[in-house]
Design an enzyme around this catalytic site. Structure first.
Site, PDB file in Angstrom:
ATOM      1  N   ARG A  32       0.872  -1.191   0.000  1.00 57.34           N
ATOM      2  CA  ARG A  32       0.000   0.000   0.000  1.00 57.34           C
ATOM      3  C   ARG A  32       0.895   1.222   0.000  1.00 57.34           C
ATOM      4  O   ARG A  32       1.801   1.332   0.828  1.00 57.34           O
ATOM      5  CB  ARG A  32      -0.901   0.045   1.243  1.00 57.34           C
ATOM      6  N   HIS A  75      -7.608   0.814  -6.034  1.00 59.70           N
ATOM      7  CA  HIS A  75      -7.760   0.065  -4.773  1.00 59.70           C
ATOM      8  C   HIS A  75      -8.469  -1.260  -5.104  1.00 59.70           C
ATOM      9  O   HIS A  75      -9.634  -1.472  -4.752  1.00 59.70           O
ATOM     10  CB  HIS A  75      -8.586   0.909  -3.798  1.00 59.70           C
ATOM     11  N   GLN A  88     -10.354  -3.654  -2.572  1.00 56.15           N
ATOM     12  CA  GLN A  88     -11.632  -3.057  -2.145  1.00 56.15           C
ATOM     13  C   GLN A  88     -12.727  -3.381  -3.162  1.00 56.15           C
ATOM     14  O   GLN A  88     -13.887  -3.619  -2.800  1.00 56.15           O
ATOM     15  CB  GLN A  88     -11.465  -1.537  -2.005  1.00 56.15           C
ATOM     16  N   ASP A 105     -16.833   8.313  -0.866  1.00 55.62           N
ATOM     17  CA  ASP A 105     -15.535   8.133  -0.196  1.00 55.62           C
ATOM     18  C   ASP A 105     -15.148   9.487   0.392  1.00 55.62           C
ATOM     19  O   ASP A 105     -15.786  10.509   0.088  1.00 55.62           O
ATOM     20  CB  ASP A 105     -14.503   7.664  -1.246  1.00 55.62           C
ATOM     21  N   CYS A 126     -16.141   2.805   1.302  1.00 57.55           N
ATOM     22  CA  CYS A 126     -15.000   1.928   1.585  1.00 57.55           C
ATOM     23  C   CYS A 126     -14.547   2.050   3.036  1.00 57.55           C
ATOM     24  O   CYS A 126     -13.922   1.131   3.571  1.00 57.55           O
ATOM     25  CB  CYS A 126     -13.853   2.236   0.633  1.00 57.55           C
ATOM     26  N   ARG A 151     -13.972  -7.435   3.027  1.00 58.74           N
ATOM     27  CA  ARG A 151     -12.559  -7.179   2.673  1.00 58.74           C
ATOM     28  C   ARG A 151     -11.721  -8.420   3.004  1.00 58.74           C
ATOM     29  O   ARG A 151     -10.846  -8.806   2.236  1.00 58.74           O
ATOM     30  CB  ARG A 151     -12.015  -5.978   3.460  1.00 58.74           C
TER      31      ARG A 151
HETATM   32  N1  NVA Z   1      -9.574   7.535  -1.124  1.00 59.39           N
HETATM   33  C1  NVA Z   1      -9.206   7.027   0.171  1.00 59.39           C
HETATM   34  C2  NVA Z   1      -9.526   5.578   0.274  1.00 59.39           C
HETATM   35  C3  NVA Z   1      -9.276   4.973   1.635  1.00 59.39           C
HETATM   36  C4  NVA Z   1      -9.593   3.516   1.697  1.00 59.39           C
HETATM   37  C5  NVA Z   1      -7.733   7.286   0.420  1.00 59.39           C
HETATM   38  O1  NVA Z   1      -6.939   7.035  -0.493  1.00 59.39           O
HETATM   39  O2  NVA Z   1      -7.386   7.760   1.497  1.00 59.39           O
HETATM   40  N1   CP Z   2     -11.144   0.725   3.018  1.00 62.77           N
HETATM   41  C1   CP Z   2      -9.869   0.633   3.408  1.00 62.77           C
HETATM   42  O1   CP Z   2      -8.962   0.376   2.629  1.00 62.77           O
HETATM   43  O2   CP Z   2      -9.672   0.854   4.718  1.00 62.77           O
HETATM   44  P1   CP Z   2      -8.263   0.972   5.465  1.00 62.77           P
HETATM   45  O3   CP Z   2      -7.619   2.253   4.982  1.00 62.77           O
HETATM   46  O4   CP Z   2      -8.588   1.002   6.916  1.00 62.77           O
HETATM   47  O5   CP Z   2      -7.418  -0.213   5.088  1.00 62.77           O
END
Ligand code: NVA
Ligand code: CP
Length: 337
Positions: free
Chosen positions: A106, A133, A136, A229, A270, A315
């Site tokens: 990540r 993602h 997800q 989101d 998400c 998830r």
């Molecule tokens: N768009 C958000 C998704 C988190 C799961 C981020 O990248 O922070």
């Molecule tokens: N939805 C998601 O990816 O959550 P986290 O950032 O907690 O992993």
């Protein structure tokens, strides 16, 4: 269907049949877990979990899923490794390939996870980048399929920041699975034009449609799923909040939006979500800008229509399916619906 040895970097790399296979596998693994049937298919293996951004769901899902599959895990936190600072991605990939059977990453640019996969000798799984993602997506598709019983022809409306990882990925997921995707937001937040074109091309074969609109009424009316989101994603600067609140507030998911969608519609997110003042950031934003809720109202978040916690649980089941499939499902353990 055999996905052994494949990376899982973005849904664009997979056919609808392959995505369907991973969803079936996830559903089967979920059922086995509920019945207490063990699936220690990868006993003795280990996976590395690299997180250059924070996480609750994705990290916990990878850890629990790996343990359920009989594997050990090493978590590398956003500050606790040499990656990118003292050691290149290419070198990291080759080092970790000698110790682990799989690598989750990540972080920031999609190019980084693609580079990691290029040099790694084991499957690499994208746990979120700025652009995509994909784990997800499997959870979201499984949740929609569980709720409605099918995916094809589902009317899916995404509201808010549609030009980042979630908007991009959901548009691809809908295009692949024959769903009707609408990005309902200010034009500036529409997904990347080239990706829209690519998805429209995919849609020609799957029966999907891709619609971009600034009109809330047109975007939300009759939707089966309303999705949103956060307005500011991880890695984006704090200074951007003011502009985002101003430009995206008209696209907040609230009672009016859910009424436009209709009684059968569900709400998805998400997570994490800013729907009340029970977070440090939520409180700070409230003090600075005088708003108590952001992308979704607390009323909608807590309503009957909200299936966000089913989605969050999925998830884990879907990430387990991704690891199981790319590391190899043992003979006789395969499940097709
Ligand atoms: N768009 C958000 C998704 C988190 C799961 C981020 O990248 O922070
Ligand atoms: N939805 C998601 O990816 O959550 P986290 O950032 O907690 O992993």
């Amino acid at each position: 269907m055999n996905l052994k040895g494949r990376d899982f970097l973005k849904l664009l790399d997979f056919t609808p049949e392959e995505i369907g296979y991973m969803l079936d596998l996830a559903a089967d693994l979920k059922e086995k877990k509920k019945k207490g049937i063990l699936t220690r298919w990868h006993e003795g293996k280990n996976v590395a979990l690299i997180f250059e951004k924070t996480s609750t769901r994705t990290r916990c899902s990878f850890e629990v899923a790996a343990h359920d599959l009989g594997m050990g895990t090493t978590y590398l936190d956003p500050s606790g490794s040499q990656i990118g600072k003292k050691e290149s991605i290419a070198d990291t990939a080759r080092v970790l390939s000698g110790m682990y059977e799989g690598i989750e990453y990540r972080g920031f640019g999609q190019d980084i996870v693609e580079e990691l996969a290029k040099y790694a000798k084991v499957p690499v799984w994208n746990g979120l980048t700025n652009e995509f993602h994909p784990t997800q997506m499997l959870a979201d598709l499984l949740t929609i399929r569980e709720h409605f019983g099918y995916l094809e022809n589902i009317h899916f409306t995404y509201m808010g920041d549609a030009r980042y990882n979630m908007g991009n990925s959901l548009m691809v997921a809908c295009a692949k699975m024959g769903m009707h995707f609408t990005a309902c937001t200010a034009e500036k937040y529409f997904p990347d034009r080239r990706l829209v074109e690519e998805c429209r091309e995919i849609a020609r074969n799957t029966g999907a449609t891709i619609t971009l609109t600034e009109d809330v009424e047109a975007g939300a009316r009759g939707a089966d799923v309303i999705y949103t989101d956060v307005w500011v994603s991880m890695g984006e600067p704090d200074e951007i909040w003011e502009e985002r609140i101003r430009e995206l507030s008209p696209y907040q998911v609230n009672r009016k939006v859910m009424e436009l969608a209709g009684k059968k519609a569900v709400f998805m997110h998400c997570l994490p979500a800013f729907h009340d003042l029970n977070t440090k950031t939520g409180k700070e934003i409230s003090e600075k800008f005088g708003i108590a809720e952001m992308e979704v109202t607390d009323e909608v978040f807590e309503s009957e229509a909200s299936i966000v916690f089913e989605e969050a649980e999925n998830r884990m089941h879907t990430i387990k399916a991704v690891m199981a499939a790319t590391l190899g499902v043992p003979d006789g353990c395969d499940a097709r619906r």
